[in-house]
Design a protein around this motif. Structure first.
Motif, PDB file in Angstrom:
ATOM      1  N   PHE A  33       0.869  -1.179   0.000  1.00  0.00           N
ATOM      2  CA  PHE A  33       0.000   0.000   0.000  1.00  0.00           C
ATOM      3  C   PHE A  33       0.909   1.234   0.000  1.00  0.00           C
ATOM      4  O   PHE A  33       1.206   1.780   1.057  1.00  0.00           O
ATOM      5  N   PRO A  34       1.367   1.677  -1.159  1.00  0.00           N
ATOM      6  CA  PRO A  34       2.313   2.805  -1.188  1.00  0.00           C
ATOM      7  C   PRO A  34       1.729   4.064  -0.547  1.00  0.00           C
ATOM      8  O   PRO A  34       0.538   4.357  -0.676  1.00  0.00           O
ATOM      9  N   GLY A  35       2.579   4.790   0.167  1.00  0.00           N
ATOM     10  CA  GLY A  35       2.164   6.053   0.749  1.00  0.00           C
ATOM     11  C   GLY A  35       1.802   7.061  -0.327  1.00  0.00           C
ATOM     12  O   GLY A  35       2.393   7.058  -1.407  1.00  0.00           O
ATOM     13  N   HIS A  36       0.837   7.935  -0.030  1.00  0.00           N
ATOM     14  CA  HIS A  36       0.318   8.824  -1.070  1.00  0.00           C
ATOM     15  C   HIS A  36       1.149  10.086  -1.251  1.00  0.00           C
ATOM     16  O   HIS A  36       0.993  10.795  -2.244  1.00  0.00           O
ATOM     17  N   ASN A  37       2.066  10.388  -0.310  1.00  0.00           N
ATOM     18  CA  ASN A  37       2.789  11.652  -0.411  1.00  0.00           C
ATOM     19  C   ASN A  37       4.153  11.537   0.253  1.00  0.00           C
ATOM     20  O   ASN A  37       4.354  11.986   1.377  1.00  0.00           O
ATOM     21  N   LEU A  38       5.110  10.951  -0.445  1.00  0.00           N
ATOM     22  CA  LEU A  38       6.451  10.807   0.111  1.00  0.00           C
ATOM     23  C   LEU A  38       7.161  12.141   0.331  1.00  0.00           C
ATOM     24  O   LEU A  38       7.991  12.247   1.242  1.00  0.00           O
ATOM     25  N   PRO A  39       6.910  13.186  -0.480  1.00  0.00           N
ATOM     26  CA  PRO A  39       7.522  14.485  -0.141  1.00  0.00           C
ATOM     27  C   PRO A  39       7.156  14.978   1.257  1.00  0.00           C
ATOM     28  O   PRO A  39       8.012  15.483   1.984  1.00  0.00           O
ATOM     29  N   ILE A  40       5.885  14.807   1.644  1.00  0.00           N
ATOM     30  CA  ILE A  40       5.486  15.177   3.004  1.00  0.00           C
ATOM     31  C   ILE A  40       6.179  14.271   4.018  1.00  0.00           C
ATOM     32  O   ILE A  40       6.641  14.724   5.076  1.00  0.00           O
ATOM     33  N   GLY A  41       6.258  12.967   3.707  1.00  0.00           N
ATOM     34  CA  GLY A  41       6.954  12.043   4.591  1.00  0.00           C
ATOM     35  C   GLY A  41       8.410  12.428   4.785  1.00  0.00           C
ATOM     36  O   GLY A  41       8.948  12.383   5.894  1.00  0.00           O
ATOM     37  N   CYS A  42       9.063  12.826   3.698  1.00  0.00           N
ATOM     38  CA  CYS A  42      10.466  13.245   3.768  1.00  0.00           C
ATOM     39  C   CYS A  42      10.607  14.521   4.594  1.00  0.00           C
ATOM     40  O   CYS A  42      11.534  14.651   5.408  1.00  0.00           O
ATOM     41  N   LEU A  43       9.709  15.464   4.388  1.00  0.00           N
ATOM     42  CA  LEU A  43       9.722  16.693   5.199  1.00  0.00           C
ATOM     43  C   LEU A  43       9.589  16.349   6.680  1.00  0.00           C
ATOM     44  O   LEU A  43      10.284  16.925   7.535  1.00  0.00           O
ATOM     45  N   GLY A  44       8.729  15.389   6.988  1.00  0.00           N
ATOM     46  CA  GLY A  44       8.560  14.975   8.370  1.00  0.00           C
ATOM     47  C   GLY A  44       9.833  14.405   8.968  1.00  0.00           C
ATOM     48  O   GLY A  44      10.168  14.667  10.126  1.00  0.00           O
ATOM     49  N   VAL A  45      10.583  13.634   8.169  1.00  0.00           N
ATOM     50  CA  VAL A  45      11.840  13.066   8.656  1.00  0.00           C
ATOM     51  C   VAL A  45      12.843  14.171   8.972  1.00  0.00           C
ATOM     52  O   VAL A  45      13.522  14.139  10.010  1.00  0.00           O
ATOM     53  N   PHE A  46      12.938  15.175   8.103  1.00  0.00           N
ATOM     54  CA  PHE A  46      13.866  16.274   8.359  1.00  0.00           C
ATOM     55  C   PHE A  46      13.443  17.082   9.596  1.00  0.00           C
ATOM     56  O   PHE A  46      14.290  17.534  10.381  1.00  0.00           O
ATOM     57  N   ILE A  47      12.142  17.260   9.770  1.00  0.00           N
ATOM     58  CA  ILE A  47      11.650  17.951  10.978  1.00  0.00           C
ATOM     59  C   ILE A  47      12.020  17.155  12.224  1.00  0.00           C
ATOM     60  O   ILE A  47      12.489  17.719  13.228  1.00  0.00           O
ATOM     61  N   LEU A  48      11.831  15.845  12.166  1.00  0.00           N
ATOM     62  CA  LEU A  48      12.169  15.002  13.307  1.00  0.00           C
ATOM     63  C   LEU A  48      13.672  15.040  13.594  1.00  0.00           C
ATOM     64  O   LEU A  48      14.086  15.110  14.759  1.00  0.00           O
ATOM     65  N   TRP A  49      14.474  14.976  12.545  1.00  0.00           N
ATOM     66  CA  TRP A  49      15.923  15.008  12.723  1.00  0.00           C
ATOM     67  C   TRP A  49      16.347  16.313  13.405  1.00  0.00           C
ATOM     68  O   TRP A  49      17.171  16.315  14.320  1.00  0.00           O
ATOM     69  N   LEU A  50      15.780  17.426  12.956  1.00  0.00           N
ATOM     70  CA  LEU A  50      16.071  18.709  13.600  1.00  0.00           C
ATOM     71  C   LEU A  50      15.634  18.689  15.062  1.00  0.00           C
ATOM     72  O   LEU A  50      16.393  19.093  15.962  1.00  0.00           O
ATOM     73  N   GLY A  51      14.428  18.204  15.321  1.00  0.00           N
ATOM     74  CA  GLY A  51      13.925  18.149  16.690  1.00  0.00           C
ATOM     75  C   GLY A  51      14.755  17.245  17.577  1.00  0.00           C
ATOM     76  O   GLY A  51      14.836  17.455  18.799  1.00  0.00           O
ATOM     77  N   TRP A  52      15.416  16.248  16.979  1.00  0.00           N
ATOM     78  CA  TRP A  52      16.189  15.288  17.766  1.00  0.00           C
ATOM     79  C   TRP A  52      17.408  15.936  18.443  1.00  0.00           C
ATOM     80  O   TRP A  52      17.895  15.433  19.450  1.00  0.00           O
ATOM     81  N   TYR A  53      17.877  17.041  17.888  1.00  0.00           N
ATOM     82  CA  TYR A  53      18.987  17.728  18.552  1.00  0.00           C
ATOM     83  C   TYR A  53      18.526  18.284  19.901  1.00  0.00           C
ATOM     84  O   TYR A  53      19.315  18.348  20.857  1.00  0.00           O
ATOM     85  N   GLY A  54      17.266  18.662  19.993  1.00  0.00           N
ATOM     86  CA  GLY A  54      16.708  19.038  21.282  1.00  0.00           C
ATOM     87  C   GLY A  54      16.366  17.819  22.110  1.00  0.00           C
ATOM     88  O   GLY A  54      16.561  17.793  23.337  1.00  0.00           O
ATOM     89  N   PHE A  55      15.863  16.776  21.453  1.00  0.00           N
ATOM     90  CA  PHE A  55      15.483  15.534  22.124  1.00  0.00           C
ATOM     91  C   PHE A  55      16.673  14.953  22.888  1.00  0.00           C
ATOM     92  O   PHE A  55      16.562  14.565  24.050  1.00  0.00           O
ATOM     93  N   ASN A  56      17.823  14.868  22.198  1.00  0.00           N
ATOM     94  CA  ASN A  56      19.010  14.281  22.813  1.00  0.00           C
ATOM     95  C   ASN A  56      19.848  15.294  23.580  1.00  0.00           C
ATOM     96  O   ASN A  56      20.535  14.939  24.540  1.00  0.00           O
ATOM     97  N   GLY A  57      19.818  16.545  23.144  1.00  0.00           N
ATOM     98  CA  GLY A  57      20.762  17.509  23.689  1.00  0.00           C
ATOM     99  C   GLY A  57      20.247  18.407  24.787  1.00  0.00           C
ATOM    100  O   GLY A  57      21.035  19.089  25.456  1.00  0.00           O
ATOM    101  N   ALA A  58      18.939  18.435  25.011  1.00  0.00           N
ATOM    102  CA  ALA A  58      18.380  19.422  25.934  1.00  0.00           C
ATOM    103  C   ALA A  58      18.857  19.238  27.371  1.00  0.00           C
ATOM    104  O   ALA A  58      18.962  20.206  28.121  1.00  0.00           O
TER     105      ALA A  58
END
Length: 581
Positions: A201-226
């Protein structure tokens, strides 16, 4: 005096950074929403966004009432914090920063489950689950690790939550998806109920999925570093938090390229998150070598996890939440006992097996994993079974097929005003060898070959009057067809994007290790009405434009127009041409 001033300033700076880190972790909710939405189907996009929003909002309510005190209240025999209402009764001296910081982490735990149970869960049932995990399940086990509980007293180490957050969310996702059952059509079964095929069942919007991964990666610097307390420690955490997901993604890309013939986009996005999850617990106590190995294992583990759930457990996880969070949460927890080193800034007590620390820390990590996993599995199973018995857990088959946006939220579409059909002329075609007619040259083809390639339905006779010609063609031949019609003098045409297939099927590509059955391909339907131009000339020009030398190149329907009639169906009025035999 100078040292005292610097100490105060340093404390204030890191106090501010602590809250900035909390804000970054909150922003990760947007990342989770984008990943889950992009990896699922468009008809459920609004429902997924709503669940991610309510994870945080419902979590806030129950965390105020009970969750925070269970987590950070006065320790009671190492098991739970003392319940209390200091936020109401003693607000002036309340620990505001710690409340916000732990709240955003709690919401992250809850939202992990959303993706694994996506597209078939009743919204009310999900809201109840979200409240339970935020009020009881997460705060109690987090108290063991971060609130002064028994695991913290023993020396168990989980700096930012591979175990307390990601493994807990991943186990909850696995159990929830198993109890819920797969989406309709995910698994093909024989008469005995045995799974014979896994459907993609392919995802309907991989660009949005990719944007979400980059948002999560950015947030992870706070997640791990705070929670860092020095610039040196913060810098080291940023390094390990960058290296592990990058290595995981590269390893996943190479592995899927070798295994499936092409690098898998969605799997590599999962691998980035897997590397982040795995480094979360040891990010403050490992070095570059450790983070490289942790990331490499995570990149392989996520691919194995997706395959194992699909082909062995037959658990339907639309976004890979179990592979990313459960398996790599476990791996990250154990990795502390293997790769912890005193060369990491601020670490002078946690030493892993591979750095001369023996089996002590590894044993503590395994104990913590077993205890938290057992607590989570028991409590979340009881919670889901209780919800299932009282409210029902799964949406009806009709609601699932129509889409939860419409049935649960009255939302016609999350993309109102936009077409959700893929109109890109990029889908590869797998030519059926049995359709080859022997020549690709239209001029050299016999009449039988031409008729077999492009079938004409209702051939007109005589070639006079007004005719409507409907031509079904592959998107790749549309430009040829349009030019042929223009050259013939046909200037007016109606073009519609449609889906369909005949003897020529779509290519069997792989999506997350599962073959995609492209039984419906994007096609174009061109309709013209002619009177002065001989209809047989239109047919011949169309056949020549569509011809590639294979059966099923296209189909032409011809209708002689007698009159236009008005037809009313439901709420729509449209003009229909009356056919005459």
């Amino acid at each position: 005096m100078t040292e005292e001033i610097l100490s105060v300033v340093n404390g204030e700076v890191f106090g501010v950074w602590f809250l900035i880190g909390a804000a970054l972790v909150f922003w990760m909710q947007a990342g989770f929403a984008m990943v889950e939405t992009g990896f699922t189907r468009a008809k459920n996009a609004g429902n997924i966004l709503m669940k991610n929003l309510m994870d945080f909002c419902i979590g806030t309510v129950v965390f105020i009432l009970i969750g925070f005190s269970l987590l950070l209240g006065e320790d009671m025999v190492g098991l739970i914090g003392k319940p209390g209402f200091d936020i109401f009764t003693n607000y002036a001296e309340f620990d505001w920063s710690n409340f916000v910081f732990n709240l955003v982490f709690c919401a992250t735990t809850a939202t992990i489950v959303s993706g694994a149970m996506a597209e078939r869960t009743k919204f009310i049932s999900y809201c109840v689950y979200s409240g339970i995990i935020s009020a009881l399940i997460y705060p109690i086990e987090a108290h063991w690790i971060w609130g002064g509980g028994w695991l913290a007293q023993l020396g168990f180490h989980d700096f930012a939550g591979s175990c307390a957050i990601h493994m807990v969310g991943g186990i909850s996702a696995l159990i929830g998806a198993k109890i819920l059952g797969p989406r309709i059509g995910k698994f093909t079964r024989d008469a005995s109920g045995k799974v014979t095929k896994v459907n993609a069942f392919p995802g309907h919007n991989l660009p949005i999925g990719c944007l979400g991964v980059f948002i999560l990666w950015l947030g992870w610097y706070g997640f791990n570093g705070a929670a860092c307390t020095s610039v040196e420690q913060l810098g080291s955490v940023f390094v390990t938090t960058t290296i592990a997901p990058a290595i995981a993604t590269v390893v996943c890309m190479i592995f899927t390229w070798i295994k499936y013939g092409k690098p898998d986009v969605s799997m590599c996005l999962n691998a980035s998150l897997a590397g982040l999850v795995a480094i979360t617990a040891p990010c403050d106590v490992t070095d570059v070598t450790g983070s490289l190995i942790i990331g490499a294992v995570a990149g392989l583990l996520v691919v194995f996890g997706v395959w194992f759930l699909d082909y062995k457990l037959h658990v339907d996880d639309p976004v890979g939440a179990v592979a990313v969070h459960c398996l790599n949460g476990i791996w990250g927890t154990i990795a502390v006992g293997l790769f912890a080193t005193t060369s990491a800034p601020g670490n002078d007590s946690v030493i892993g097996l591979f750095y001369g620390g023996g089996f002590k820390q590894l044993g503590l990590q395994l104990l913590g994993f077993a205890a938290v996993a057992g607590w989570t599995a028991i409590t979340i199973t009881l919670a889901f079974l209780l919800i299932k018995a009282c409210l029902g857990l799964r949406a009806s088959a009709e609601e699932e097929i129509v889409g939860l946006d419409a049935c649960e939220h009255g939302l016609t579409s999350a993309y109102a005003g936009f077409s959700i059909m893929d109109i890109a002329n990029t889908m590869t075609m797998e030519v059926n060898e049995n359709t080859d007619l022997g020549t690709e040259d239209y001029a050299a083809a016999s009449q039988v070959q031409k008729d077999a390639a492009v079938k004409v339905v209702s051939m007109p006779s005589p070639d006079t009057g007004i005719y409507k010609v409907a031509i079904i063609a592959k998107l790749s031949r549309y430009d040829y067809l349009k030019k042929a019609m223009n050259d013939l003098g046909v200037t007016g045409m109606t073009v519609t994007q449609v889906m369909g297939c005949g003897v020529q099927k779509g290519a069997g590509e792989m999506y997350r290790g599962v073959e995609v059955d492209a039984t419906l391909l994007p096609k174009v339907k061109v309709e013209v009405v002619v009177s002065k131009i001989p209809v047989n000339d239109v047919i011949e020009a169309a056949k020549k434009a569509l011809y590639t030398g294979h059966i099923g190149d296209g189909k032409i329907f011809v209708y002689q127009v007698d009159r236009v009639v008005k037809v009313r169906t439901g709420e729509e009025d449209f003009a229909a041409l009356q056919d005459v035999e």
